[in-house]
Design a protein around this motif. Structure first.
Motif, PDB file in Angstrom:
ATOM      1  N   ASN A 117       0.815  -1.222   0.000  1.00 38.18           N
ATOM      2  CA  ASN A 117       0.000   0.000   0.000  1.00 38.18           C
ATOM      3  C   ASN A 117       0.844   1.264   0.000  1.00 38.18           C
ATOM      4  O   ASN A 117       0.331   2.357  -0.261  1.00 38.18           O
ATOM      5  CB  ASN A 117      -0.941   0.032   1.202  1.00 38.18           C
ATOM      6  CG  ASN A 117      -2.094  -0.929   1.089  1.00 38.18           C
ATOM      7  OD1 ASN A 117      -2.176  -1.891   1.844  1.00 38.18           O
ATOM      8  ND2 ASN A 117      -2.998  -0.707   0.139  1.00 38.18           N
ATOM      9  N   ASP A 121       1.381   4.072  -7.080  1.00 39.66           N
ATOM     10  CA  ASP A 121       0.372   3.921  -8.127  1.00 39.66           C
ATOM     11  C   ASP A 121       0.409   2.504  -8.679  1.00 39.66           C
ATOM     12  O   ASP A 121       1.265   1.692  -8.314  1.00 39.66           O
ATOM     13  CB  ASP A 121       0.582   4.946  -9.252  1.00 39.66           C
ATOM     14  CG  ASP A 121       2.011   4.972  -9.760  1.00 39.66           C
ATOM     15  OD1 ASP A 121       2.600   3.871  -9.922  1.00 39.66           O
ATOM     16  OD2 ASP A 121       2.550   6.064  -9.986  1.00 39.66           O
ATOM     17  N   VAL A 122      -0.520   2.215  -9.602  1.00 41.99           N
ATOM     18  CA  VAL A 122      -0.623   0.863 -10.136  1.00 41.99           C
ATOM     19  C   VAL A 122       0.556   0.535 -11.041  1.00 41.99           C
ATOM     20  O   VAL A 122       0.922  -0.644 -11.195  1.00 41.99           O
ATOM     21  CB  VAL A 122      -1.972   0.673 -10.860  1.00 41.99           C
ATOM     22  CG1 VAL A 122      -1.990   1.397 -12.209  1.00 41.99           C
ATOM     23  CG2 VAL A 122      -2.306  -0.799 -11.020  1.00 41.99           C
ATOM     24  N   MET A 149     -10.040  -1.131  -0.723  1.00 44.32           N
ATOM     25  CA  MET A 149     -10.645   0.197  -0.807  1.00 44.32           C
ATOM     26  C   MET A 149     -11.449   0.495   0.455  1.00 44.32           C
ATOM     27  O   MET A 149     -11.425   1.612   0.972  1.00 44.32           O
ATOM     28  CB  MET A 149     -11.532   0.293  -2.044  1.00 44.32           C
ATOM     29  CG  MET A 149     -10.792   0.159  -3.360  1.00 44.32           C
ATOM     30  SD  MET A 149      -9.503   1.419  -3.573  1.00 44.32           S
ATOM     31  CE  MET A 149     -10.497   2.919  -3.593  1.00 44.32           C
ATOM     32  N   ARG A 179      -7.918   8.549  -3.523  1.00 43.75           N
ATOM     33  CA  ARG A 179      -7.830   7.134  -3.123  1.00 43.75           C
ATOM     34  C   ARG A 179      -6.549   6.902  -2.341  1.00 43.75           C
ATOM     35  O   ARG A 179      -5.811   5.963  -2.552  1.00 43.75           O
ATOM     36  CB  ARG A 179      -7.861   6.212  -4.348  1.00 43.75           C
ATOM     37  CG  ARG A 179      -9.183   6.175  -5.036  1.00 43.75           C
ATOM     38  CD  ARG A 179      -9.384   4.981  -5.946  1.00 43.75           C
ATOM     39  NE  ARG A 179      -8.218   4.534  -6.691  1.00 43.75           N
ATOM     40  CZ  ARG A 179      -8.298   3.777  -7.783  1.00 43.75           C
ATOM     41  NH1 ARG A 179      -9.483   3.420  -8.237  1.00 43.75           N
ATOM     42  NH2 ARG A 179      -7.215   3.390  -8.416  1.00 43.75           N
ATOM     43  N   ARG A 180      -6.296   7.800  -1.393  1.00 44.51           N
ATOM     44  CA  ARG A 180      -5.026   7.772  -0.677  1.00 44.51           C
ATOM     45  C   ARG A 180      -5.237   8.274   0.743  1.00 44.51           C
ATOM     46  O   ARG A 180      -6.133   9.049   1.020  1.00 44.51           O
ATOM     47  CB  ARG A 180      -4.014   8.648  -1.416  1.00 44.51           C
ATOM     48  CG  ARG A 180      -2.636   8.672  -0.826  1.00 44.51           C
ATOM     49  CD  ARG A 180      -1.664   9.324  -1.791  1.00 44.51           C
ATOM     50  NE  ARG A 180      -1.718   8.689  -3.111  1.00 44.51           N
ATOM     51  CZ  ARG A 180      -0.737   8.730  -3.993  1.00 44.51           C
ATOM     52  NH1 ARG A 180       0.369   9.376  -3.715  1.00 44.51           N
ATOM     53  NH2 ARG A 180      -0.834   8.127  -5.155  1.00 44.51           N
ATOM     54  N   THR A 207      -1.875   3.983  -0.364  1.00 47.01           N
ATOM     55  CA  THR A 207      -2.715   3.952  -1.557  1.00 47.01           C
ATOM     56  C   THR A 207      -3.371   2.588  -1.659  1.00 47.01           C
ATOM     57  O   THR A 207      -2.779   1.574  -1.291  1.00 47.01           O
ATOM     58  CB  THR A 207      -1.871   4.213  -2.814  1.00 47.01           C
ATOM     59  OG1 THR A 207      -1.153   5.426  -2.659  1.00 47.01           O
ATOM     60  CG2 THR A 207      -2.751   4.319  -4.056  1.00 47.01           C
ATOM     61  N   TRP A 209      -6.167   0.039  -4.210  1.00 48.86           N
ATOM     62  CA  TRP A 209      -6.727  -0.170  -5.536  1.00 48.86           C
ATOM     63  C   TRP A 209      -7.840  -1.201  -5.445  1.00 48.86           C
ATOM     64  O   TRP A 209      -7.796  -2.094  -4.590  1.00 48.86           O
ATOM     65  CB  TRP A 209      -5.661  -0.697  -6.496  1.00 48.86           C
ATOM     66  CG  TRP A 209      -4.433   0.150  -6.532  1.00 48.86           C
ATOM     67  CD1 TRP A 209      -4.196   1.217  -7.347  1.00 48.86           C
ATOM     68  CD2 TRP A 209      -3.269   0.031  -5.699  1.00 48.86           C
ATOM     69  NE1 TRP A 209      -2.957   1.757  -7.074  1.00 48.86           N
ATOM     70  CE2 TRP A 209      -2.370   1.053  -6.078  1.00 48.86           C
ATOM     71  CE3 TRP A 209      -2.886  -0.852  -4.677  1.00 48.86           C
ATOM     72  CZ2 TRP A 209      -1.125   1.224  -5.476  1.00 48.86           C
ATOM     73  CZ3 TRP A 209      -1.663  -0.684  -4.072  1.00 48.86           C
ATOM     74  CH2 TRP A 209      -0.786   0.341  -4.471  1.00 48.86           C
ATOM     75  N   GLU A 213      -8.296  -4.453 -10.152  1.00 53.08           N
ATOM     76  CA  GLU A 213      -7.098  -3.810 -10.694  1.00 53.08           C
ATOM     77  C   GLU A 213      -5.842  -4.554 -10.251  1.00 53.08           C
ATOM     78  O   GLU A 213      -4.881  -4.691 -11.026  1.00 53.08           O
ATOM     79  CB  GLU A 213      -7.023  -2.345 -10.252  1.00 53.08           C
ATOM     80  CG  GLU A 213      -8.004  -1.428 -10.938  1.00 53.08           C
ATOM     81  CD  GLU A 213      -7.746   0.038 -10.617  1.00 53.08           C
ATOM     82  OE1 GLU A 213      -6.613   0.365 -10.192  1.00 53.08           O
ATOM     83  OE2 GLU A 213      -8.672   0.848 -10.773  1.00 53.08           O
ATOM     84  N   ASP A 242     -13.809  -6.253  -2.342  1.00 52.29           N
ATOM     85  CA  ASP A 242     -13.614  -4.856  -1.975  1.00 52.29           C
ATOM     86  C   ASP A 242     -14.366  -4.457  -0.711  1.00 52.29           C
ATOM     87  O   ASP A 242     -14.133  -3.382  -0.162  1.00 52.29           O
ATOM     88  CB  ASP A 242     -14.025  -3.944  -3.132  1.00 52.29           C
ATOM     89  CG  ASP A 242     -13.060  -4.050  -4.308  1.00 52.29           C
ATOM     90  OD1 ASP A 242     -11.845  -4.142  -4.063  1.00 52.29           O
ATOM     91  OD2 ASP A 242     -13.521  -4.066  -5.460  1.00 52.29           O
TER      92      ASP A 242
END
Length: 254
Positions: A117, A121-122, A149, A179-180, A207, A209, A213, A242
């Motif tokens: 985490n 980013d992805v 999430m 989203r952080r 972060t 996802w 994803e 999720d």
């Protein structure tokens, strides 16, 4: 942001934040040994921290490579794993989670403590997964955990620990637009039995996802099968991952 595990914080993490790691290790080892051959006992512990999981596996005969970007965390891990009973061995390596290579392929890669985490980013997540895939022998397994999430939205709180030798303040603020979450850990620790104290301050971003994803990134990185699950049932994919705050993922490579 400063590195989240520098010299002043590594000992605090080891003493106050790493308690459940041995329980994670025991459960992951039990699952892996149920699907693998007794000869498949090489492990890479990514983001190994202060070495609790690495020590557990080594005590059960595994040959372990521990990878972490924090030199102070690796110093503690080195002391913990210097003489491990049980026939295993631990070799430690300083490297980033998105850019590492091992000399010999491993059968299992682990990454616990929501370490991934902290990737921004992805794209960084895919780089990490590609490095893991390169490290795995054919038929290898990758097990890791993350805040989902839902779990990320729960990272919005403040806590204070006021102890005889430590004052610890943790404040985590969730940013729904990005989203952080941003975590700040501050405080003071007593250095010895006198009146000498040291102040510390750590910042980190968290972060998350959607599970789909993460699975897509695993498949793009060369894994054949991947699923989200709970720690107590690593073999069974979750129908709606999720909604679960803490997710485990299992990925297999042929």
């Amino acid at each position: 942001m400063t590195h989240f595990y520098d010299h002043s914080f590594a000992a605090i993490y080891d003493n106050h934040f790493s308690g459940p790691v041995t329980d994670f290790a025991r459960t992951i080892r039990g699952y892996f040994e149920s699907i693998s051959e007794p000869s498949e006992r090489r492990l890479l512990d990514l983001c190994c921290g202060t070495g609790q999981l690495a020590a557990h596996f080594a005590e059960h005969g595994y040959q372990v490579v521990g990878v972490d970007a924090s030199a102070p965390m690796l110093e503690i891990a080195a002391r913990r794993t210097a003489e491990v009973p049980g026939g295993g061995a631990v070799r430690l390596m300083a490297a980033d989670a998105t850019d590492f290579d091992v000399e010999e392929p491993v059968h299992l890669v682990t990454c616990t403590g929501d370490s991934l985490n902290h990737l921004p980013d992805v794209a960084a997540l895919r780089k990490c997964f590609s490095a893991v895939r390169r490290a795995l022998a054919p038929g290898g397994t990758f097990v890791f955990d993350v805040h989902s999430m839902t779990g990320l939205r729960m990272q919005n709180f403040s806590t204070v620990r006021d102890m005889e030798d430590l004052l610890l303040v943790v404040k985590i603020t969730y940013d729904p637009a990005g989203r952080r979450a941003v975590a700040r850990v501050t405080g003071c620790r007593r250095l010895d039995e006198t009146t000498r104290w040291e102040r510390f301050e750590q910042d980190a971003s968290i972060t998350a996802w959607p599970a789909e994803e993460i699975i897509a990134a695993l498949v793009e990185s060369g894994f054949d099968r991947a699923w989200a699950c709970r720690l107590n049932d690593l073999a069974t994919p979750l129908p709606d991952p999720d909604r679960v705050p803490r997710l485990y993922f299992v990925a297999r490579a042929t």
